[in-house]
Design an enzyme around this catalytic site. Structure first.
Site, mmCIF file in Angstrom:
data_model
loop_
_atom_site.group_PDB
_atom_site.id
_atom_site.type_symbol
_atom_site.label_atom_id
_atom_site.label_comp_id
_atom_site.label_asym_id
_atom_site.label_seq_id
_atom_site.Cartn_x
_atom_site.Cartn_y
_atom_site.Cartn_z
ATOM 1 N N TRP A 78 71.540 -44.910 11.688
ATOM 2 C CA TRP A 78 70.771 -45.279 10.179
ATOM 3 C C TRP A 78 71.208 -46.646 10.032
ATOM 4 O O TRP A 78 72.487 -47.154 10.215
ATOM 5 C CB TRP A 78 71.229 -44.484 9.356
ATOM 6 C CG TRP A 78 70.699 -44.675 8.131
ATOM 7 C CD1 TRP A 78 69.495 -44.967 7.557
ATOM 8 C CD2 TRP A 78 71.481 -44.692 6.821
ATOM 9 N NE1 TRP A 78 69.429 -45.061 6.226
ATOM 10 C CE2 TRP A 78 70.524 -45.002 5.804
ATOM 11 C CE3 TRP A 78 72.928 -44.259 6.395
ATOM 12 C CZ2 TRP A 78 70.965 -45.039 4.395
ATOM 13 C CZ3 TRP A 78 73.262 -44.601 5.133
ATOM 14 C CH2 TRP A 78 72.344 -44.793 3.861
ATOM 15 N N LYS B 53 68.008 -35.290 -0.094
ATOM 16 C CA LYS B 53 66.575 -34.794 0.532
ATOM 17 C C LYS B 53 66.420 -33.514 0.247
ATOM 18 O O LYS B 53 65.255 -32.817 -0.062
ATOM 19 C CB LYS B 53 66.491 -35.309 1.921
ATOM 20 C CG LYS B 53 67.395 -36.346 2.351
ATOM 21 C CD LYS B 53 66.384 -37.574 2.282
ATOM 22 C CE LYS B 53 67.346 -38.827 2.414
ATOM 23 N NZ LYS B 53 67.057 -40.018 2.741
ATOM 24 N N ASP C 273 77.903 -37.389 9.223
ATOM 25 C CA ASP C 273 77.060 -37.733 8.088
ATOM 26 C C ASP C 273 75.917 -36.465 8.201
ATOM 27 O O ASP C 273 75.161 -36.473 8.974
ATOM 28 C CB ASP C 273 76.283 -39.036 8.378
ATOM 29 C CG ASP C 273 75.404 -39.597 7.563
ATOM 30 O OD1 ASP C 273 75.291 -38.682 6.324
ATOM 31 O OD2 ASP C 273 74.856 -40.484 7.450
ATOM 32 N N ALA D 97 73.047 -35.501 6.272
ATOM 33 C CA ALA D 97 72.035 -35.796 5.131
ATOM 34 C C ALA D 97 70.697 -34.737 4.750
ATOM 35 O O ALA D 97 69.862 -35.262 4.146
ATOM 36 C CB ALA D 97 71.635 -37.311 5.163
HETATM 37 C C1 LMR Z 1 66.005 -43.615 4.992
HETATM 38 O O1 LMR Z 1 66.697 -43.372 6.093
HETATM 39 O O2 LMR Z 1 64.682 -44.151 4.977
HETATM 40 C C2 LMR Z 1 66.757 -43.056 3.850
HETATM 41 O O3 LMR Z 1 68.030 -42.450 3.865
HETATM 42 C C3 LMR Z 1 66.783 -43.894 2.558
HETATM 43 C C4 LMR Z 1 67.696 -44.991 2.836
HETATM 44 O O4 LMR Z 1 68.485 -45.249 2.006
HETATM 45 O O5 LMR Z 1 67.598 -45.739 3.876
#
Ligand code: LMR
Length: 395
Positions: free
Chosen positions: A127, A243, A208, A210
């Site tokens: 991410w 989420k 993590d 999420a």
């Molecule tokens: C994403 O990866 O799109 C979400 O987790 C929102 C973000 O804050 O990036």
């Protein structure tokens, strides 16, 4: 003093979100930022959350401070949701945090307090906000092999070989489930192998999580982190409720640690609270109170679990539908991996230029690393999306 500052490069996901909002073309499709959308293209408030909110509105009698740890019952409920008794409670501590990102930041600072400049291994890819959060805490970021774009699966052997060379005390960031951005997850045997390797080499997992409930189910999605917790002396966990409770803007998350005994857990927890105090003093209360009440009330919990199941099943159906449409349009099995993966995200394996063409010519927004948000797909336009993808790849 500001004259020395240059504009900060935009976050690519948030920049895409803004560009989509400004696009005036009718029929534009947002496969960018990770928010769930229903068949009507709406990000709904879950029924259980709405009911909890109505009750809270009536029952709440004060808005006085809650303290840096946030709501203790929320933190305990999150510990149960994620770990389900996988470690004795005297070794587990958790506090509320402003979203999953807030939890990541508290824990990254905790790592920096325990071991300044520690090395944190992240998956390739990961991410895009992981790097900046770790860098903000002056931690050293190293990448381990993870995803194989050719197969849509994992480079598990290479991952294990790379981590096999990590030093004792290094931290390894793992996605608990529904890997963002690839949708490719470790299976339970692989989690077991990871736990063994970490135990042998003295590596510390930083999980993590999420998207619990978005992959295979609430328990299935936490099986990996529970396997680590059962095996290892120390663990850091950042959990997000954005989420799975659809409370995105309320900023609800939990920062948790597992320590080797109660005394170390207490000392570590006191450091987490001092980090919270120095950052935002206390987390926002409202969203966490809703999550706490949904998890505590049998009726609301049943309702929430049913809604979460419907959400998950819709994403699985969309995955199957898009894979099938792409098979028809491309006359190949190139995109079959979409149906095998889980969660909100997958990477299509398109080039940056192809993704830009999708946006400019077809008003389909995807992240430039070719990540798409499966939940953003309109059910009745899968063929159209598949056709556009095939047009930009020349298929
Ligand atoms: C994403 O990866 O799109 C979400 O987790 C929102 C973000 O804050 O990036």
């Amino acid at each position: 003093m500001f004259e020395v500052l240059q504009p900060s490069p935009p976050d690519k996901i948030l920049a895409l979100m803004a560009a989509f909002r400004e696009d005036e073309r009718a029929g534009k499709i947002d496969l960018g930022v990770g928010v769930y959308k229903d068949a009507q293209g709406v990000t709904p408030i879950m029924g259980a959350v709405k009911a909890a909110e109505a009750r809270l509105h009536q029952a709440q009698t004060t808005k006085t401070y809650v303290g840096p740890a946030g709501d203790k019952d929320f933190a305990a409920a999150m510990g149960d949701l994620v770990l389900a008794g996988a470690v004795p409670s005297e070794r587990l501590r958790g506090c509320q945090a402003p979203g999953g990102s807030g939890a990541l930041r508290v824990l990254a600072e905790l790592i920096a307090r325990a071991k300044p400049g520690a090395k944190v291994w992240v998956s390739d890819p990961t991410w895009p906000n992981h790097g900046p959060i770790l860098a903000a805490c002056r931690l050293e970021v190293e990448v381990y092999p993870y995803f194989d774009p050719a197969s849509g699966g994992l480079r598990f052997d290479e991952m294990m070989a790379a981590l096999g060379k990590a030093n004792a005390g290094d931290v390894v960031l793992l996605h608990g489930c529904c890997h963002n951005p690839t949708g490719a997850d470790l299976d339970i045997d692989q989690w077991g192998e990871v736990a063994k390797l970490f135990s042998q080499r003295g590596l510390v997992p930083f999980v993590d999580i999420a998207y619990q409930g978005f992959g295979g189910g609430l328990d299935e999605d936490a099986a990996g982190v529970r396997a680590l917790a059962g095996e290892l002396p120390e663990l850091l966990i950042a959990a997000s409720c954005s989420k799975n409770f659809a409370v995105y803007r309320e900023r609800v998350g939990a920062a948790m640690i597992v320590a080797c005994d109660a005394a170390q857990a207490d000392a570590t927890f006191s450091q987490m609270l001092s980090i919270a105090r120095a950052n935002y003093s206390m987390p926002p209360d409202h969203g966490a109170a809703l999550v706490r009440d949904v998890l505590a009330d049998a009726g609301l919990r049943t309702e929430w679990e049913a809604e979460l199941k419907a959400t998950r099943e819709r994403m699985i159906a969309l995955r199957g539908g898009l894979a099938e449409a792409l098979r028809r349009q491309s006359n190949s099995d190139r995109f079959d991996f979409l149906a095998r993966q889980r969660g909100m995200f997958s990477q299509l394996g398109l080039t940056r230029d192809e993704i830009i063409r999708l946006r400019e010519e077809f008003a389909i927004y995807a992240v430039e690393d070719s990540r798409i948000n499966i939940a953003g797909l309109p059910d009745d336009r899968l063929d159209e999306v598949a056709k556009a993808i095939c047009a930009v790849i020349g298929g």
